[in-house]
Motif scaffolding. Structure first.
Motif, PDB file in Angstrom:
ATOM      1  N   PRO A   1       0.815  -1.219   0.000  1.00  0.00           N
ATOM      2  CA  PRO A   1       0.000   0.000   0.000  1.00  0.00           C
ATOM      3  C   PRO A   1       0.849   1.270   0.000  1.00  0.00           C
ATOM      4  O   PRO A   1       0.456   2.273  -0.601  1.00  0.00           O
ATOM      5  CB  PRO A   1      -0.806  -0.125   1.298  1.00  0.00           C
ATOM      6  CG  PRO A   1      -0.859  -1.582   1.572  1.00  0.00           C
ATOM      7  CD  PRO A   1       0.458  -2.120   1.105  1.00  0.00           C
ATOM      8  N   THR A   2       1.997   1.242   0.670  1.00  0.00           N
ATOM      9  CA  THR A   2       2.869   2.421   0.690  1.00  0.00           C
ATOM     10  C   THR A   2       3.338   2.773  -0.713  1.00  0.00           C
ATOM     11  O   THR A   2       3.341   3.952  -1.114  1.00  0.00           O
ATOM     12  CB  THR A   2       4.093   2.161   1.589  1.00  0.00           C
ATOM     13  OG1 THR A   2       3.638   1.902   2.917  1.00  0.00           O
ATOM     14  CG2 THR A   2       5.019   3.363   1.608  1.00  0.00           C
ATOM     15  N   GLU A   3       3.710   1.763  -1.493  1.00  0.00           N
ATOM     16  CA  GLU A   3       4.132   2.023  -2.871  1.00  0.00           C
ATOM     17  C   GLU A   3       2.959   2.516  -3.719  1.00  0.00           C
ATOM     18  O   GLU A   3       3.138   3.372  -4.596  1.00  0.00           O
ATOM     19  CB  GLU A   3       4.737   0.754  -3.463  1.00  0.00           C
ATOM     20  CG  GLU A   3       6.073   0.382  -2.847  1.00  0.00           C
ATOM     21  CD  GLU A   3       6.545  -1.007  -3.233  1.00  0.00           C
ATOM     22  OE1 GLU A   3       7.770  -1.218  -3.241  1.00  0.00           O
ATOM     23  OE2 GLU A   3       5.694  -1.881  -3.518  1.00  0.00           O
ATOM     24  N   LEU A   4       1.769   2.000  -3.448  1.00  0.00           N
ATOM     25  CA  LEU A   4       0.590   2.494  -4.164  1.00  0.00           C
ATOM     26  C   LEU A   4       0.354   3.971  -3.874  1.00  0.00           C
ATOM     27  O   LEU A   4       0.017   4.751  -4.769  1.00  0.00           O
ATOM     28  CB  LEU A   4      -0.639   1.685  -3.748  1.00  0.00           C
ATOM     29  CG  LEU A   4      -1.000   0.483  -4.621  1.00  0.00           C
ATOM     30  CD1 LEU A   4      -2.166  -0.274  -4.000  1.00  0.00           C
ATOM     31  CD2 LEU A   4      -1.354   0.920  -6.022  1.00  0.00           C
ATOM     32  N   MET A   5       0.532   4.382  -2.625  1.00  0.00           N
ATOM     33  CA  MET A   5       0.356   5.783  -2.266  1.00  0.00           C
ATOM     34  C   MET A   5       1.410   6.658  -2.951  1.00  0.00           C
ATOM     35  O   MET A   5       1.123   7.784  -3.381  1.00  0.00           O
ATOM     36  CB  MET A   5       0.391   5.944  -0.752  1.00  0.00           C
ATOM     37  CG  MET A   5      -0.813   5.307  -0.054  1.00  0.00           C
ATOM     38  SD  MET A   5      -0.784   5.436   1.744  1.00  0.00           S
ATOM     39  CE  MET A   5      -1.083   7.183   1.957  1.00  0.00           C
ATOM     40  N   ARG A   6       2.629   6.144  -3.070  1.00  0.00           N
ATOM     41  CA  ARG A   6       3.662   6.879  -3.801  1.00  0.00           C
ATOM     42  C   ARG A   6       3.292   7.023  -5.276  1.00  0.00           C
ATOM     43  O   ARG A   6       3.526   8.073  -5.883  1.00  0.00           O
ATOM     44  CB  ARG A   6       5.008   6.151  -3.685  1.00  0.00           C
ATOM     45  CG  ARG A   6       5.725   6.353  -2.362  1.00  0.00           C
ATOM     46  CD  ARG A   6       7.086   5.686  -2.397  1.00  0.00           C
ATOM     47  NE  ARG A   6       7.906   6.222  -3.479  1.00  0.00           N
ATOM     48  CZ  ARG A   6       8.951   5.588  -4.000  1.00  0.00           C
ATOM     49  NH1 ARG A   6       9.300   4.391  -3.541  1.00  0.00           N
ATOM     50  NH2 ARG A   6       9.643   6.141  -4.969  1.00  0.00           N
ATOM     51  N   ALA A   7       2.733   5.975  -5.850  1.00  0.00           N
ATOM     52  CA  ALA A   7       2.321   6.029  -7.249  1.00  0.00           C
ATOM     53  C   ALA A   7       1.222   7.065  -7.454  1.00  0.00           C
ATOM     54  O   ALA A   7       1.240   7.838  -8.420  1.00  0.00           O
ATOM     55  CB  ALA A   7       1.858   4.652  -7.715  1.00  0.00           C
ATOM     56  N   LEU A   8       0.254   7.086  -6.528  1.00  0.00           N
ATOM     57  CA  LEU A   8      -0.804   8.093  -6.613  1.00  0.00           C
ATOM     58  C   LEU A   8      -0.242   9.502  -6.491  1.00  0.00           C
ATOM     59  O   LEU A   8      -0.636  10.412  -7.229  1.00  0.00           O
ATOM     60  CB  LEU A   8      -1.835   7.845  -5.508  1.00  0.00           C
ATOM     61  CG  LEU A   8      -2.863   6.752  -5.746  1.00  0.00           C
ATOM     62  CD1 LEU A   8      -3.678   6.513  -4.485  1.00  0.00           C
ATOM     63  CD2 LEU A   8      -3.776   7.121  -6.908  1.00  0.00           C
ATOM     64  N   LYS A   9       0.684   9.679  -5.566  1.00  0.00           N
ATOM     65  CA  LYS A   9       1.304  10.991  -5.376  1.00  0.00           C
ATOM     66  C   LYS A   9       2.051  11.426  -6.622  1.00  0.00           C
ATOM     67  O   LYS A   9       2.125  12.626  -6.937  1.00  0.00           O
ATOM     68  CB  LYS A   9       2.249  10.950  -4.180  1.00  0.00           C
ATOM     69  CG  LYS A   9       2.784  12.316  -3.770  1.00  0.00           C
ATOM     70  CD  LYS A   9       3.602  12.222  -2.488  1.00  0.00           C
ATOM     71  CE  LYS A   9       4.107  13.602  -2.064  1.00  0.00           C
ATOM     72  NZ  LYS A   9       4.891  13.520  -0.796  1.00  0.00           N
ATOM     73  N   ALA A  10       2.586  10.454  -7.381  1.00  0.00           N
ATOM     74  CA  ALA A  10       3.298  10.761  -8.619  1.00  0.00           C
ATOM     75  C   ALA A  10       2.350  11.020  -9.785  1.00  0.00           C
ATOM     76  O   ALA A  10       2.800  11.308 -10.899  1.00  0.00           O
ATOM     77  CB  ALA A  10       4.240   9.614  -8.972  1.00  0.00           C
ATOM     78  N   GLY A  11       1.062  10.902  -9.542  1.00  0.00           N
ATOM     79  CA  GLY A  11       0.081  11.190 -10.583  1.00  0.00           C
ATOM     80  C   GLY A  11      -0.233  10.023 -11.487  1.00  0.00           C
ATOM     81  O   GLY A  11      -0.794  10.207 -12.567  1.00  0.00           O
ATOM     82  N   LEU A  12       0.103   8.812 -11.059  1.00  0.00           N
ATOM     83  CA  LEU A  12      -0.134   7.630 -11.885  1.00  0.00           C
ATOM     84  C   LEU A  12      -1.490   7.018 -11.577  1.00  0.00           C
ATOM     85  O   LEU A  12      -1.975   7.095 -10.448  1.00  0.00           O
ATOM     86  CB  LEU A  12       0.962   6.591 -11.639  1.00  0.00           C
ATOM     87  CG  LEU A  12       2.386   7.041 -11.980  1.00  0.00           C
ATOM     88  CD1 LEU A  12       3.378   5.982 -11.553  1.00  0.00           C
ATOM     89  CD2 LEU A  12       2.521   7.329 -13.471  1.00  0.00           C
ATOM     90  N   ASP A  13      -2.087   6.384 -12.578  1.00  0.00           N
ATOM     91  CA  ASP A  13      -3.358   5.710 -12.355  1.00  0.00           C
ATOM     92  C   ASP A  13      -3.295   4.232 -12.729  1.00  0.00           C
ATOM     93  O   ASP A  13      -4.301   3.523 -12.655  1.00  0.00           O
ATOM     94  CB  ASP A  13      -4.484   6.391 -13.134  1.00  0.00           C
ATOM     95  CG  ASP A  13      -4.235   6.429 -14.638  1.00  0.00           C
ATOM     96  OD1 ASP A  13      -3.280   5.769 -15.109  1.00  0.00           O
ATOM     97  OD2 ASP A  13      -4.988   7.119 -15.344  1.00  0.00           O
ATOM     98  N   THR A  14      -2.109   3.751 -13.122  1.00  0.00           N
ATOM     99  CA  THR A  14      -1.936   2.344 -13.458  1.00  0.00           C
ATOM    100  C   THR A  14      -0.602   1.854 -12.910  1.00  0.00           C
ATOM    101  O   THR A  14       0.420   2.523 -13.083  1.00  0.00           O
ATOM    102  CB  THR A  14      -1.953   2.118 -14.983  1.00  0.00           C
ATOM    103  OG1 THR A  14      -3.165   2.652 -15.520  1.00  0.00           O
ATOM    104  CG2 THR A  14      -1.875   0.630 -15.317  1.00  0.00           C
TER     105      THR A  14
END
Length: 213
Positions: free
Chosen positions: A114-127
Motif C-alpha cells: 500500500p505504501t508504494e501504491l500511495m507513492r504512485a498516486l502521489k506521482a500522478g499515476l493511475d496504473t
C-alpha cells in the motif's frame, strides 16, 4: 506523444511478456503474436540485444511494443529511442517515472505494498504493475490492495499461468494481465511459432470473453 496506457493498449487485456535472447527470432515472434490476436507485447530488457528486438518487433506494425524490466532512466531513454511505446518497471523509481513523463510515454511501475501504491498516486499515476503477483498472493492480494484505491488500475504480472488468466481478468481493477507463458525462451529456441500463435489465440479468447463492456 503524450498518451495514456489505456490508449496504447487499445482495449487489449493481455500483455505477453517476452524475453528474447536472439534478435533473429523477433520478426517471426511478432508475426506469431499478431496472428494469434495479441495487440501489444512487452520486451524485457534482460538480454544484450533487447533494443534490437524492440526495433524489429515495432517495425512489424501489428503490435504495440513496450519495454519491460526497465531499471534506470537511461534504459528508459534507450527503449523509447528503439521504438517502445510504453515502459514497464519491476519497481517504483522516481527517475524512471520522470523520464517517461518527459518522453511522453506511459510508464507502469511495479508495486507490492500500500505504501508504494500511495507513492504512485502521489506521482500522478493511475496504473501500476502488481509484481510478483502470484508470489504476493494472487487475486486475493490484488483485491485487498485495490479496495482502498478505487481509481487505480492494475497490470498483475509474475508467475501467472494460462489457467489463472480468467480469474485475474475478472477483477474490475485489472486493466491487463502480463504473462510469459504464450512465448517463452524455450519456444523461441525450438522455433515453435505455431505453438506461440496457438497459446496466444487461446489467451486472447479468454481476454475477449472477460472484457468489460
Amino acid at each position: 506523444m503524450n498518451t495514456s496506457l489505456t490508449d496504447v493498449l487499445a482495449g487489449a487485456r493481455l500483455m505477453p511478456v517476452l524475453t528474447v535472447p536472439d534478435p533473429a527470432t523477433a520478426a517471426p515472434l511478432a508475426e506469431a503474436l499478431a496472428a494469434g490476436g495479441a495487440r501489444c507485447a512487452e520486451v524485457t530488457f534482460r538480454t544484450p540485444d533487447a533494443e534490437q528486438v524492440v526495433k524489429t518487433m515495432a517495425a512489424h506494425g501489428g503490435l504495440t511494443v513496450g519495454a519491460g524490466t526497465i531499471l534506470t532512466a537511461e534504459q528508459a531513454e534507450r527503449a523509447v529511442d528503439a521504438g517502445a511505446r510504453f515502459v514497464v518497471s519491476p519497481g517504483l523509481d522516481d527517475e524512471v517515472i520522470a523520464t517517461c513523463r518527459e518522453l511522453g510515454v506511459p510508464v507502469v511501475p511495479g508495486i507490492a505494498t500500500p505504501t508504494e501504491l500511495m507513492r504512485a498516486l502521489k506521482a500522478g499515476l493511475d496504473t501500476v504493475k502488481l509484481f510478483p503477483a502470484e508470489a504476493l498472493g494472487g487475486t486475493s492480494t490484488l483485491r485487498a490492495l485495490a479496495a482502498p484505491f478505487p481509481r487505480m488500475r492494475f497490470v498483475p504480472t509474475g508467475g501467472i499461468r494460462a489457467e489463472g488468466l480468467a480469474a485475474y481478468l475478472a477483477e474490475p481493477s485489472v486493466l491487463a494481465v502480463g504473462g510469459s507463458w504464450p512465448a517463452t525462451p524455450a519456444h523461441l529456441e525450438r522455433g515453435q511459432y505455431a505453438e506461440i500463435r496457438r497459446l496466444t489465440a487461446d489467451a486472447v479468447a479468454v481476454a475477449v470473453a472477460r472484457s468489460t463492456p
